[in-house]
Enzyme design. Structure first.
Site, PDB file in Angstrom:
ATOM      1  N   ASN A   1     -12.386  -1.209  -0.846  1.00  0.00           N
ATOM      2  CA  ASN A   1     -11.683  -1.834   0.273  1.00  0.00           C
ATOM      3  C   ASN A   1     -12.312  -1.367   1.584  1.00  0.00           C
ATOM      4  O   ASN A   1     -12.567  -0.168   1.762  1.00  0.00           O
ATOM      5  CB  ASN A   1     -10.210  -1.413   0.267  1.00  0.00           C
ATOM      6  CG  ASN A   1      -9.514  -1.754   1.582  1.00  0.00           C
ATOM      7  OD1 ASN A   1      -9.218  -2.919   1.853  1.00  0.00           O
ATOM      8  ND2 ASN A   1      -9.262  -0.743   2.415  1.00  0.00           N
ATOM      9  N   GLU A   2     -12.545  -2.274   2.483  1.00  0.00           N
ATOM     10  CA  GLU A   2     -13.095  -1.939   3.811  1.00  0.00           C
ATOM     11  C   GLU A   2     -14.187  -0.866   3.698  1.00  0.00           C
ATOM     12  O   GLU A   2     -14.150   0.161   4.365  1.00  0.00           O
ATOM     13  CB  GLU A   2     -11.977  -1.514   4.774  1.00  0.00           C
ATOM     14  CG  GLU A   2     -10.997  -2.644   5.040  1.00  0.00           C
ATOM     15  CD  GLU A   2     -10.118  -2.485   6.281  1.00  0.00           C
ATOM     16  OE1 GLU A   2     -10.096  -1.393   6.866  1.00  0.00           O
ATOM     17  OE2 GLU A   2      -9.466  -3.474   6.651  1.00  0.00           O
TER      18      GLU A   2
ATOM     19  N   GLU B   1      -6.097  -9.153   3.669  1.00  0.00           N
ATOM     20  CA  GLU B   1      -5.306  -8.452   4.689  1.00  0.00           C
ATOM     21  C   GLU B   1      -5.279  -9.302   5.944  1.00  0.00           C
ATOM     22  O   GLU B   1      -6.335  -9.596   6.521  1.00  0.00           O
ATOM     23  CB  GLU B   1      -5.882  -7.070   5.000  1.00  0.00           C
ATOM     24  CG  GLU B   1      -5.644  -6.075   3.882  1.00  0.00           C
ATOM     25  CD  GLU B   1      -6.007  -4.642   4.261  1.00  0.00           C
ATOM     26  OE1 GLU B   1      -5.868  -4.272   5.439  1.00  0.00           O
ATOM     27  OE2 GLU B   1      -6.435  -3.905   3.353  1.00  0.00           O
TER      28      GLU B   1
ATOM     29  N   GLN C   1       2.247  -6.053   5.415  1.00  0.00           N
ATOM     30  CA  GLN C   1       2.435  -5.630   4.043  1.00  0.00           C
ATOM     31  C   GLN C   1       3.894  -5.880   3.661  1.00  0.00           C
ATOM     32  O   GLN C   1       4.756  -5.845   4.542  1.00  0.00           O
ATOM     33  CB  GLN C   1       2.102  -4.163   3.884  1.00  0.00           C
ATOM     34  CG  GLN C   1       0.670  -3.814   4.240  1.00  0.00           C
ATOM     35  CD  GLN C   1       0.300  -2.399   3.761  1.00  0.00           C
ATOM     36  OE1 GLN C   1       1.076  -1.700   3.138  1.00  0.00           O
ATOM     37  NE2 GLN C   1      -0.904  -2.004   4.103  1.00  0.00           N
TER      38      GLN C   1
ATOM     39  N   GLU D   1       0.840  -1.196   0.000  1.00  0.00           N
ATOM     40  CA  GLU D   1       0.000   0.000   0.000  1.00  0.00           C
ATOM     41  C   GLU D   1       0.881   1.254   0.000  1.00  0.00           C
ATOM     42  O   GLU D   1       2.039   1.219   0.441  1.00  0.00           O
ATOM     43  CB  GLU D   1      -0.884  -0.024   1.267  1.00  0.00           C
ATOM     44  CG  GLU D   1      -1.819   1.161   1.387  1.00  0.00           C
ATOM     45  CD  GLU D   1      -2.876   0.979   2.477  1.00  0.00           C
ATOM     46  OE1 GLU D   1      -2.764   0.033   3.273  1.00  0.00           O
ATOM     47  OE2 GLU D   1      -3.825   1.795   2.506  1.00  0.00           O
TER      48      GLU D   1
END
Ligand code: AHR
Length: 497
Positions: free
Chosen positions: A174-175, A297, A346, A27
């Site tokens: 996302n989310e 994730e 990540q 990210e």
């Protein structure tokens, strides 16, 4: 302590371990993309077209199958047109989610897809639903994948790329229950249906459409998405992080007690219950398991290293992380009938990274070594395992002392990975291979990852404190039996010819 018993049924396969279970996530956050991967062509750090060479080589060695980008929360604030064209002219913006720093957009679509080509991995692009338009998402897909004459393919060619890329995986938000718009599942399900309509298959490119899934145990989210939008999706995500204490005070990555060690592993094992429950809901609407559960994730999340920007999520990585990685990967193998991709968070310098950098220097983390040792499981056939673990108890609670997974690779070799979760006791383990006579089995090779101290870790000054070593003295008898003493807090991979 009673021994751990493992019986591997060589003649019973459970299905394929999709290599994409070994996926990663990068990210625009802290020093993941900038410094960790992208240094720019004019940097003193040796690089290839702006990508630093040391990190590139380290990641290539992992045979990364798929890389997710540009977020995370960043994805729902990212406007892709800011990241194309001559770099000096690209818009400078504020990365409001992550540290409030200036994002110069020097790493954009072309740079990411070039990185994927260099790594030989599949791109997984996460689109913007929270603050982006349907048109913007449609045009991004057209820009990347349309072959003929069109406004977006002309723009791509003007920016130096004549031929379209192959982009298989595309996430629609996302989310969206949180940083991606704070939506209710009913609302997001409708938006998902609308946005994905314009995520088109151009020419021979086929998009695997991924809907935003649940946060941890939000089963209502999964139920609603499956009920309202299952026929429009190929994948549904799940996010779960292992936080040793609370979100307010997560705990240190290196300064932890034996209880913290135990609790962290217990919380990592919760992934099994979570995946089982989400799968059960998915089975109700999709009994043929067409739709993949994508855990895009996961990993450990601690307090940031003292003195670092709280918005950069920089943390160290010890054998505790190696164990979290290994037991989680085993859980994903066990659920490979539905779990066909996961992306640890990540890749570099953020959360449970495989690589850490400081300026021009780099260190590989214990988590990296697990991913390297477990490469043998990529696309292998999972084998049926009977596992009777000893118990590992602390403070009145118990978990299994060992975790195990077995597979047969395309090369015909048998691979068994084992973890000893106990912080202080060896795991006396008997392994029995059934289904093929012992004399038909060849030699056993082993690799061991352990460390002298639970909190031992690698730094750029001391990059080899925790590293794999050969495991010798392994004897497989004529009945296919092998006894093993796994050191405390260790991960082992055995390969049998
Ligand atoms: O991985 C860090 C952040 O965690 C991601 O941006 C977000 O999706 C999640 O909350």
């Amino acid at each position: 302590m009673a021994p751990n018993r493992v019986v591997v049924n060589l003649d019973r396969t459970k299905g394929n371990i999709n290599r994409n279970i070994y996926g990663h996530f990068a990210e625009h956050l802290g020093r993941c993309i900038y410094e960790g991967i992208w240094v720019g062509e004019d940097s003193d750090i040796p690089n290839t077209k702006g990508i630093r060479n040391d990190v590139l080589e380290a990641l290539k060695n992992l045979n990364i199958p798929v890389l997710r980008w540009p977020g995370g929360c960043f994805a729902d604030e990212y406007h892709w047109k800011d990241g194309i064209g001559p770099r000096e002219g690209r818009k400078r913006m504020i990365n409001t989610h992550w540290g409030g720093v200036v994002e110069n957009n020097h790493f954009g679509t072309h740079e990411f897809l070039m990185l994927c080509e260099m790594l030989g991995c599949e791109p997984y692009i996460n689109g913007n639903v929270g603050s982006g338009t349907v048109q913007e998402m449609q045009e991004w897909v057209e820009y990347m994948t349309f072959e003929g004459e069109s406004p977006m393919s002309n723009l791509r060619a003007a920016n130096g790329r004549e031929n379209p890329w192959k982009v298989n995986f595309f996430g629609v938000g996302n989310e969206n229950w949180g940083c991606g718009g704070n939506m209710r599942p009913e609302y997001y399900a409708d938006l998902y249906r609308r946005y994905q309509t314009y995520v088109r298959n151009y020419g021979s490119n086929r998009i695997f459409r991924i809907a935003c899934g649940a946060n941890v145990d939000d089963f209502r989210w999964t139920e609603t998405l499956m009920k309202e939008a299952a026929r429009y999706m190929d994948g549904l995500t799940l996010h779960y992080y292992t936080v040793p204490e609370t979100w307010e005070k997560k705990g240190s990555s290196t300064d932890f007690t034996e209880t913290d060690w135990f609790v962290t592993l217990r919380k990592a094992l919760f992934m099994d219950e979570l995946v089982t429950k989400h799968k059960t809901i998915m089975d109700k609407y999709d009994p043929n398991k067409r739709i993949s559960l994508i855990v895009d994730e996961w990993g450990t999340w601690y307090d940031v290293e003292p003195g670092t920007n709280p918005g950069f999520l920089y943390q160290q990585n010890t054998m505790r992380d190696a164990l979290v990685a290994a037991v989680s990967l085993h859980i994903f193998h066990d659920h490979s009938d539905r779990v066909r991709m996961t992306n640890i968070a990540q890749t570099v310098n953020v959360l449970q990274s495989v690589v850490l950098t400081e300026g021009a220097k780099m260190a590989l983390t214990p988590t990296y070594h697990v991913y390297e040792m477990f490469k043998v499981h990529h696309d292998a056939d999972a084998l049926d395992v009977f596992h009777q673990p000893a118990s590992y108890s602390l403070g009145g609670e118990s978990i299994a002392q060992t975790s195990v997974s077995a597979s047969r690779g395309k090369d015909g070799k048998l691979n068994i990975s084992l973890c000893n979760l106990s912080h202080d006791e060896a795991a006396v383990t008997s392994i029995e291979l059934r289904g093929v006579g012992g004399d038909a089995l060849g030699s056993v090779n082993g690799t061991l990852l352990r460390s002298s101290a639970l909190s031992a870790h690698n730094t750029v000054e001391k990059p080899e404190t925790v590293k794999p070593e050969p495991l010798t003295g392994l004897v497989l008898d004529a009945d296919g039996k092998l006894n093993l003493n796994l050191p405390p807090a260790s991960v082992v991979v055995l390969t049998i010819e």
